[in-house]
Scaffold this motif. Structure first.
Motif, PDB file in Angstrom:
ATOM      1  N   ASP A 271       0.868  -1.183   0.000  1.00  0.00           N
ATOM      2  CA  ASP A 271       0.000   0.000   0.000  1.00  0.00           C
ATOM      3  C   ASP A 271       0.903   1.231   0.000  1.00  0.00           C
ATOM      4  OD1 ASP A 271      -2.175   1.647   0.096  1.00  0.00           O
ATOM      5  OD2 ASP A 271      -2.658   1.253   2.187  1.00  0.00           O
TER       6      ASP A 271
ATOM      7  N   TRP B 162       2.492   4.685  -2.142  1.00  0.00           N
ATOM      8  CA  TRP B 162       2.084   5.707  -3.108  1.00  0.00           C
ATOM      9  C   TRP B 162       3.262   6.606  -3.445  1.00  0.00           C
ATOM     10  CZ3 TRP B 162      -3.011   5.630  -4.969  1.00  0.00           C
ATOM     11  CH2 TRP B 162      -3.805   4.622  -4.381  1.00  0.00           C
TER      12      TRP B 162
ATOM     13  N   GLU C 145       4.088   8.040  -6.040  1.00  0.00           N
ATOM     14  CA  GLU C 145       3.779   9.211  -6.884  1.00  0.00           C
ATOM     15  C   GLU C 145       3.461  10.437  -6.034  1.00  0.00           C
ATOM     16  OE1 GLU C 145       1.934   6.438  -6.279  1.00  0.00           O
ATOM     17  OE2 GLU C 145       0.220   6.430  -7.656  1.00  0.00           O
ATOM     18  N   ARG C 146       3.183  10.241  -4.747  1.00  0.00           N
ATOM     19  CA  ARG C 146       2.918  11.383  -3.854  1.00  0.00           C
ATOM     20  C   ARG C 146       4.211  11.904  -3.231  1.00  0.00           C
ATOM     21  NH1 ARG C 146      -0.242  13.605  -6.099  1.00  0.00           N
ATOM     22  NH2 ARG C 146      -1.379  12.044  -7.262  1.00  0.00           N
TER      23      ARG C 146
ATOM     24  N   HIS D  77       8.132   6.494 -11.784  1.00  0.00           N
ATOM     25  CA  HIS D  77       7.384   5.784 -12.823  1.00  0.00           C
ATOM     26  C   HIS D  77       7.143   4.385 -12.290  1.00  0.00           C
ATOM     27  CE1 HIS D  77       6.095   4.136 -16.651  1.00  0.00           C
ATOM     28  NE2 HIS D  77       6.965   3.160 -16.484  1.00  0.00           N
ATOM     29  N   ILE D  78       5.893   4.036 -12.105  1.00  0.00           N
ATOM     30  CA  ILE D  78       5.570   2.712 -11.575  1.00  0.00           C
ATOM     31  C   ILE D  78       4.500   2.065 -12.446  1.00  0.00           C
ATOM     32  CG2 ILE D  78       6.180   3.227  -9.183  1.00  0.00           C
ATOM     33  CD1 ILE D  78       3.209   3.730  -8.651  1.00  0.00           C
ATOM     34  N   ARG D  79       4.446   0.740 -12.433  1.00  0.00           N
ATOM     35  CA  ARG D  79       3.496  -0.001 -13.266  1.00  0.00           C
ATOM     36  C   ARG D  79       2.458  -0.737 -12.420  1.00  0.00           C
ATOM     37  NH1 ARG D  79       3.208   2.243 -17.788  1.00  0.00           N
ATOM     38  NH2 ARG D  79       2.253   0.383 -18.689  1.00  0.00           N
ATOM     39  N   THR D  80       2.322  -0.354 -11.178  1.00  0.00           N
ATOM     40  CA  THR D  80       1.338  -0.972 -10.295  1.00  0.00           C
ATOM     41  C   THR D  80       0.138  -0.040 -10.186  1.00  0.00           C
ATOM     42  OG1 THR D  80       3.167  -1.932  -9.045  1.00  0.00           O
ATOM     43  CG2 THR D  80       0.984  -2.007  -8.023  1.00  0.00           C
ATOM     44  N   PRO D  81      -0.999  -0.379 -10.823  1.00  0.00           N
ATOM     45  CA  PRO D  81      -2.123   0.565 -10.809  1.00  0.00           C
ATOM     46  C   PRO D  81      -2.653   0.797  -9.395  1.00  0.00           C
ATOM     47  CG  PRO D  81      -2.740  -1.533 -11.841  1.00  0.00           C
ATOM     48  CD  PRO D  81      -1.277  -1.589 -11.581  1.00  0.00           C
ATOM     49  N   HIS D  82      -3.237   1.966  -9.214  1.00  0.00           N
ATOM     50  CA  HIS D  82      -3.664   2.400  -7.875  1.00  0.00           C
ATOM     51  C   HIS D  82      -4.658   1.439  -7.234  1.00  0.00           C
ATOM     52  CE1 HIS D  82      -7.809   3.768  -8.877  1.00  0.00           C
ATOM     53  NE2 HIS D  82      -7.312   3.839 -10.099  1.00  0.00           N
ATOM     54  N   TYR D  83      -5.527   0.838  -8.071  1.00  0.00           N
ATOM     55  CA  TYR D  83      -6.677   0.150  -7.481  1.00  0.00           C
ATOM     56  C   TYR D  83      -6.336  -1.193  -6.837  1.00  0.00           C
ATOM     57  CZ  TYR D  83      -6.644  -2.350 -11.955  1.00  0.00           C
ATOM     58  OH  TYR D  83      -6.264  -3.091 -13.042  1.00  0.00           O
TER      59      TYR D  83
ATOM     60  N   ARG E  95      -3.456  -1.448  -4.897  1.00  0.00           N
ATOM     61  CA  ARG E  95      -2.535  -1.216  -3.768  1.00  0.00           C
ATOM     62  C   ARG E  95      -3.237  -1.595  -2.461  1.00  0.00           C
ATOM     63  NH1 ARG E  95       0.168   3.868  -5.739  1.00  0.00           N
ATOM     64  NH2 ARG E  95       0.060   3.480  -8.002  1.00  0.00           N
TER      65      ARG E  95
ATOM     66  N   PHE F 249       5.196  -6.593 -10.295  1.00  0.00           N
ATOM     67  CA  PHE F 249       6.582  -6.965  -9.991  1.00  0.00           C
ATOM     68  C   PHE F 249       6.718  -7.419  -8.543  1.00  0.00           C
ATOM     69  CE2 PHE F 249       7.463  -4.654 -13.884  1.00  0.00           C
ATOM     70  CZ  PHE F 249       8.495  -5.403 -14.440  1.00  0.00           C
TER      71      PHE F 249
END
Lengths: 101, 97, 194
Positions: free
Chosen positions: A17, A19, A21-22, A27-33, A35, A90
């Motif tokens: 869990d 974040w 990007e905050r 650059h990450i490939r794990t979509p938010h939904y 986490r 990943f």
């Protein structure tokens, strides 16, 4: 980081869990939904250079990539029970999930 | 209950409520000449090891939100490629103005 | 429909190519050659792979275990392309491919992604309300079928192996391939006999 896959098909895993990007450019490939969500490893897909490093032209160690299956219901609180979403994740985003289903 | 530590990045739009009522248009058209040229340019630069697809994505993801949604698909690519070529010193920013 | 590029974007592309050419980094000929090559890829390749899998069990096994090798076996060069995974629809499971983060798509075997695949609406909605998206496009799946959305987030590219429809008994590969649409290979449609 390359070498044997840590998780095997059927393993219950939790997506970190986290974040990043905050916290700044990333650059990450794990979509938010997904986490913080728990899913099931379908299978390892092989090892690939970490895109989080490739995106900044940094040396990119290979990381194991997995197909992980999640139930739709707990994510969106809607939809037909039994529908699923399968995502490439990943290994460094995964941790063992306690408990099972 | 807004949680500012859990706001997805601009491009991370899976499930985003703002598109809830937007029909998926049957837009079957192949890329236009501009799009194909940008697409091919990206491939040539990748073949020459001057940029990776991951860098392309990072550049697209750094486009400010209002522009991200206003620009066309290959316009976002072009923005990213141009910024990368300047960042890496392959072209001068002045030459693009 | 997608809006045409704005004039400043056309100008930026011209200036960028000119600057790269001036530095000896790229040539117009290289760009034209890449484009010609990219234009050759089309969903007909994916359709031929599916038709062969429907008629040849050994090829079907190869397709499901190593999509890239199966594409190479059809004469498609996968050099430099991402690995290809193929997901099999069954009477109880239907796959739908989307890329919520960008537009990952098995271009080597399907060609350029169509506009809708890259649209914000498809990227946002397919993963959350797949049945609504499919229904809008005329595909109603019974509750007995699990919809499995495949979010193409990383290094693989994914194609769907649809079920062979009833009424196609005795058809040859070419005729079978003719009913396998690009939409069926993404999972927004299923092949029909006629």
């Amino acid at each position: 980081m390359s070498g044997a896959a840590r998780f095997t098909p059927g393993a219950r895993v939790r997506v970190r869990d986290d974040w990043p990007e905050r916290r700044g450019p990333c650059h990450i490939r794990t979509p938010h939904y997904i986490r913080g969500r728990t899913g099931t490893v379908v299978r390892p897909l092989g090892a690939f250079a970490n895109p989080e490093d490739l995106a900044f032209a940094r040396p990119a160690p290979a990381r194991t990539l997995y197909h992980v299956l999640f139930e739709q219901g707990p994510i969106w609180h809607e939809g037909r029970p039994g529908d699923t979403v399968m995502v490439e994740v990943f290994e460094h985003w995964l941790e063992p999930a306690e408990g099972g289903a | 209950m807004p949680d500012e530590t859990r706001i997805p990045a601009t491009h991370d739009i899976g499930g985003l409520a703002r598109f809830r009522c937007t029909p998926v248009e049957h837009d079957e058209a192949p890329p236009d000449a501009f799009g194909k040229r940008v697409d091919a340019l990206r491939q040539v630069l990748a073949q020459k090891k001057l940029m990776t697809v991951d860098e392309l994505r990072r550049g697209i993801e750094s486009i400010p939100e209002e522009e991200y949604f206003a620009l066309g698909y290959y316009e976002r690519w072009l923005r990213s490629i141009a910024a990368l070529m300047v960042e890496k010193g392959h072209v001068d920013a002045e030459a693009l103005k | 429909m997608a809006a045409p590029p704005r004039p400043e974007s056309l100008a930026l592309l011209d200036r960028l190519v000119a600057a790269l050419e001036a530095k000896g980094i790229v040539t117009e000929a290289e760009i034209a050659e890449r484009q010609a090559n990219t234009d050759k890829a089309s969903p007909e390749t994916g359709a031929r792979m599916v038709a062969r899998a429907w008629t040849d069990p050994a090829y079907r096994a190869l397709l499901l275990s190593d999509g890239a090798a199966a594409a190479e076996a059809m004469g498609v060069s996968m050099a430099g392309a991402p690995p290809l995974g193929v997901l099999e629809n069954t009477p109880t499971r239907h796959h739908l491919v989307v890329c919520t983060l960008c537009s990952c798509y098995p271009r080597a075997v399907l060609g350029y992604p169509p506009g809708w695949y890259k649209s914000f609406a498809y990227r946002a909605r397919a993963v959350r309300e797949p049945r609504a998206v499919l229904a809008e496009w005329g595909l109603m799946l019974p509750d007995s079928v699990e919809v499995r959305v495949v979010d193409s987030t990383a290094d693989y590219r994914w194609m769907v192996l649809p079920m062979r429809p009833a009424g196609t008994e005795g058809w040859d590969e070419a005729r079978l391939a003719s009913i396998v649409t690009r939409d069926a290979l993404v999972g927004v449609a299923v092949p029909k006999a006629g």
